[in-house]
Each structure stands twice: as structure tokens, then as C-alpha cells.
Design an enzyme around this catalytic site. Sequence first.
Site, mmCIF file in Angstrom:
data_model
loop_
_atom_site.group_PDB
_atom_site.id
_atom_site.type_symbol
_atom_site.label_atom_id
_atom_site.label_comp_id
_atom_site.label_asym_id
_atom_site.label_seq_id
_atom_site.Cartn_x
_atom_site.Cartn_y
_atom_site.Cartn_z
ATOM 1 N N GLU A 59 8.875 0.393 14.992
ATOM 2 C CA GLU A 59 8.917 -0.567 13.882
ATOM 3 C C GLU A 59 9.340 -1.924 14.419
ATOM 4 O O GLU A 59 10.394 -2.072 15.046
ATOM 5 C CB GLU A 59 9.878 -0.144 12.758
ATOM 6 C CG GLU A 59 9.840 -1.209 11.643
ATOM 7 C CD GLU A 59 10.582 -0.886 10.365
ATOM 8 O OE1 GLU A 59 11.216 0.179 10.276
ATOM 9 O OE2 GLU A 59 10.531 -1.729 9.444
ATOM 10 N N GLU A 84 14.217 -5.601 16.828
ATOM 11 C CA GLU A 84 14.776 -6.633 15.922
ATOM 12 C C GLU A 84 15.583 -7.615 16.763
ATOM 13 O O GLU A 84 16.066 -7.267 17.857
ATOM 14 C CB GLU A 84 15.646 -5.947 14.849
ATOM 15 C CG GLU A 84 16.253 -6.837 13.785
ATOM 16 C CD GLU A 84 15.255 -7.756 13.088
ATOM 17 O OE1 GLU A 84 15.248 -8.944 13.462
ATOM 18 O OE2 GLU A 84 14.505 -7.315 12.197
ATOM 19 N N ASP A 111 12.284 -10.294 21.578
ATOM 20 C CA ASP A 111 11.038 -10.663 20.909
ATOM 21 C C ASP A 111 10.014 -9.524 21.050
ATOM 22 O O ASP A 111 9.626 -9.159 22.165
ATOM 23 C CB ASP A 111 10.487 -11.945 21.546
ATOM 24 C CG ASP A 111 9.285 -12.493 20.799
ATOM 25 O OD1 ASP A 111 8.582 -11.718 20.118
ATOM 26 O OD2 ASP A 111 9.048 -13.707 20.891
ATOM 27 N N ASP A 134 7.981 -12.094 8.166
ATOM 28 C CA ASP A 134 8.156 -13.430 7.573
ATOM 29 C C ASP A 134 6.780 -14.032 7.286
ATOM 30 O O ASP A 134 5.951 -14.124 8.193
ATOM 31 C CB ASP A 134 8.914 -14.329 8.562
ATOM 32 C CG ASP A 134 10.240 -13.709 8.968
ATOM 33 O OD1 ASP A 134 11.229 -13.907 8.238
ATOM 34 O OD2 ASP A 134 10.279 -13.001 9.999
ATOM 35 N N LYS A 138 4.162 -22.145 4.660
ATOM 36 C CA LYS A 138 3.610 -23.502 4.818
ATOM 37 C C LYS A 138 2.500 -23.495 5.869
ATOM 38 O O LYS A 138 2.642 -22.861 6.917
ATOM 39 C CB LYS A 138 4.707 -24.470 5.270
ATOM 40 C CG LYS A 138 5.721 -24.730 4.199
ATOM 41 C CD LYS A 138 6.742 -25.739 4.644
ATOM 42 C CE LYS A 138 7.778 -25.882 3.541
ATOM 43 N NZ LYS A 138 9.086 -26.235 4.028
ATOM 44 N N LYS A 207 14.339 -3.457 2.213
ATOM 45 C CA LYS A 207 15.212 -4.437 1.573
ATOM 46 C C LYS A 207 14.436 -5.691 1.114
ATOM 47 O O LYS A 207 14.607 -6.167 -0.008
ATOM 48 C CB LYS A 207 16.277 -4.838 2.594
ATOM 49 C CG LYS A 207 17.401 -5.516 1.969
ATOM 50 C CD LYS A 207 18.704 -5.175 2.600
ATOM 51 C CE LYS A 207 19.735 -5.809 1.703
ATOM 52 N NZ LYS A 207 20.993 -5.989 2.239
ATOM 53 N N PHE A 208 13.556 -6.198 1.979
ATOM 54 C CA PHE A 208 12.785 -7.391 1.603
ATOM 55 C C PHE A 208 11.801 -7.072 0.482
ATOM 56 O O PHE A 208 11.513 -7.914 -0.363
ATOM 57 C CB PHE A 208 12.048 -7.952 2.825
ATOM 58 C CG PHE A 208 12.815 -9.046 3.490
ATOM 59 C CD1 PHE A 208 13.905 -8.752 4.293
ATOM 60 C CD2 PHE A 208 12.489 -10.380 3.293
ATOM 61 C CE1 PHE A 208 14.649 -9.743 4.889
ATOM 62 C CE2 PHE A 208 13.221 -11.391 3.884
ATOM 63 C CZ PHE A 208 14.307 -11.077 4.686
ATOM 64 N N GLU A 209 11.301 -5.853 0.487
ATOM 65 C CA GLU A 209 10.397 -5.433 -0.581
ATOM 66 C C GLU A 209 11.128 -5.452 -1.925
ATOM 67 O O GLU A 209 10.617 -5.960 -2.924
ATOM 68 C CB GLU A 209 9.907 -4.023 -0.260
ATOM 69 C CG GLU A 209 9.022 -3.409 -1.316
ATOM 70 C CD GLU A 209 8.473 -2.063 -0.849
ATOM 71 O OE1 GLU A 209 9.006 -1.485 0.105
ATOM 72 O OE2 GLU A 209 7.499 -1.608 -1.470
HETATM 73 C C1 LIG Z 1 11.319 -10.832 6.458
HETATM 74 S S1 LIG Z 1 12.242 -9.773 7.503
HETATM 75 C C2 LIG Z 1 11.762 -8.141 6.963
HETATM 76 C C3 LIG Z 1 12.751 -7.092 7.386
HETATM 77 C C4 LIG Z 1 12.406 -5.657 6.998
HETATM 78 N N1 LIG Z 1 11.170 -5.213 7.611
HETATM 79 C C5 LIG Z 1 12.343 -5.476 5.507
HETATM 80 O O1 LIG Z 1 11.230 -5.305 4.969
HETATM 81 O O2 LIG Z 1 13.406 -5.491 4.860
HETATM 82 C C6 LIG Z 1 11.392 -9.931 9.040
HETATM 83 C C7 LIG Z 1 12.244 -9.495 10.224
HETATM 84 O O3 LIG Z 1 11.442 -9.500 11.398
HETATM 85 C C8 LIG Z 1 12.224 -9.944 12.476
HETATM 86 N N2 LIG Z 1 11.279 -10.501 13.474
HETATM 87 C C9 LIG Z 1 10.351 -11.454 13.272
HETATM 88 N N3 LIG Z 1 9.644 -11.699 14.376
HETATM 89 C C10 LIG Z 1 10.153 -10.859 15.323
HETATM 90 C C11 LIG Z 1 9.839 -10.655 16.691
HETATM 91 N N4 LIG Z 1 8.879 -11.345 17.301
HETATM 92 N N5 LIG Z 1 10.565 -9.755 17.371
HETATM 93 C C12 LIG Z 1 11.554 -9.040 16.758
HETATM 94 N N6 LIG Z 1 11.885 -9.196 15.460
HETATM 95 C C13 LIG Z 1 11.190 -10.091 14.753
HETATM 96 C C14 LIG Z 1 13.154 -10.995 11.883
HETATM 97 O O4 LIG Z 1 14.330 -11.161 12.647
HETATM 98 C C15 LIG Z 1 13.430 -10.403 10.504
HETATM 99 O O5 LIG Z 1 14.614 -9.653 10.485
#
Ligand SMILES: C[S@@+](CC[C@H](N)C(=O)[O-])C[C@H]1O[C@@H](n2cnc3c(N)ncnc32)[C@H](O)[C@@H]1O
Length: 229
Positions: A59, A84, A111, A134, A138, A207-209
Site C-alpha cells: 500500500e 508512507e 518516497d 492527494d 489546482k 480515514k481520508f475516505e
Molecule cells: C491524502 S493521504 C491518504 C491517506 C490514506 N490512504 C487514507 O485514505 O486515509 C495521501 C498520503 O500519501 C502519502 N504519500 C503521497 N505521496 C507519497 C509518496 N510518493 N511516497 C510515500 N507516501 C506518499 C502522503 O504522505 C499522505 O499521507
Amino acid sequence: MSPNPSNRPIRSFVIRASRATDSQRKALEQHWDTHLIPYEAGPLDLKKHFAESRPLTVEIGFGMGDSLLKMAQADPQSNFLGIEVHRPGIGKLLHGIAQNNLQNLKIMCHDATEIIANCFDLQSVERLLIFFPDPWPKKRHHKRRIIQAEFVELLATRLAKGGLLHLATDWEAYALHMIEVLENEPSLINCAGAGNYCDMPARPETKFEQRGRRLGHGVWDLVFEKAGS
Ligand SMILES: C[S@@+](CC[C@H](N)C(=O)[O-])C[C@H]1O[C@@H](n2cnc3c(N)ncnc32)[C@H](O)[C@@H]1O
């Protein structure tokens, strides 16, 4: 990710400033070495990190990790690796792993685009999950979206034949972008049929959902299978 003119990679994340709670900080200190796999730009030796060799689910961007913890608890016959960069979320998941003494769930803090490119063998992953990435709404930020043709092509090479790529978003414009990109990847087949989203996805709510639903957003799931048998 493609480089920008200054030659720095364009990241799909910003490190959020939110502070870890005491329990998350404690878990980061106590359990980091046991359940974190350090990033190195080379093939990952999964046998070294997991107690048993089992099909692997990865994930990307697990956030606070609640849904990943539930999936790993519900499926002890699979190994799970969460990627993460948000440390409070990592602390929360470490706490959950330690409390439940889970042997089939590990974390990497780096990353994901570099981890996927450098650490996984071809066709080594059974399921790749990216839930509510994310949306970067924009237009000038669209290049920061993690779902890009180049990255999806890379993800597809790491999926085993018959393996699944499962994405979800609460942002309709991003859902349209996702389906276009995935359907243009020749090695992936839309399990819901061309042009369709998946109605009954097997996954816990994230959580974001929950936040999106509170704001009145819809939810779009995309499940694609890697071609071949
Ligand atoms: C909008 S949150 C959604 C979190 C979770 N999946 C949820 O639905 O509750 C997106 C997450 O992806 C992580 N993220 C974004 N790009 C990433 C990357 N290239 N490598 C690791 N984590 C990443 C961010 O730190 C953030 O915590």
C-alpha cells in the site's frame, strides 16, 4: 517522477507539520527498528524481513494506517508492506503492529516512486493499493499527482501476472484522470469493464475516505488486473 527544470524530482507529497501524539512518538522510538525496512536503492530481500514467504500486498500512502492494519489482520496468509512519509501515521501504525504482534506487516518510510523503481523485482507484487492519494486539484499542481502514465507503467511491471492494482479517490476529476491513465496502460485490464468504476471493492474504509464522505464527496474505486496467467 519526471524532473523539473531545476532537476529536483517533483514529489507527490509534502511533509505535513502535524505533531505526533505521545503514543505515536513512543511507538516510533520503540518499534522503528523492528518493523521498519530501511530504504536502500537496491533489490529488497523480502525473506530477510518477513517471517514467511507469502504473496505480497503493497500500500502506497497509507496515511494513519488504520485500513492497512485491518487488512493485514484479516489476511494472515499474505504479507503487507506499507509505504508512507508522514511520521505520525507511521507511529500510529507501528503502535498497532506491536499491540497486535503482527508478523505479516512491515513499513518503509521513503518516497514510494523510488521504492517501486529500485526495490522490487519484476512481477513480485500480488496487489498494489493506492487509496485516496492527494488529488492536487489546482491545474498547476497536476504534475504532482502520483498517478501518471509513467508511474503506472512502472507499477504494472512490478505486478505479478493476474495481480491487482486497486486505486480509490473521492475527487471526481482525479478519478477521470486515473481511469484514462490506467486504460491506456496496455498490460492492465479494467476488472469492471472498459470505462467503468468498481462498485463493490473489498477494502476497509480509510480515514481520508471518511473525511471525504463527511464533506459530501463521492467515492470512485478502480481495480485493474495485470494481463497474463
Ligand atoms: C491524502 S493521504 C491518504 C491517506 C490514506 N490512504 C487514507 O485514505 O486515509 C495521501 C498520503 O500519501 C502519502 N504519500 C503521497 N505521496 C507519497 C509518496 N510518493 N511516497 C510515500 N507516501 C506518499 C502522503 O504522505 C499522505 O499521507
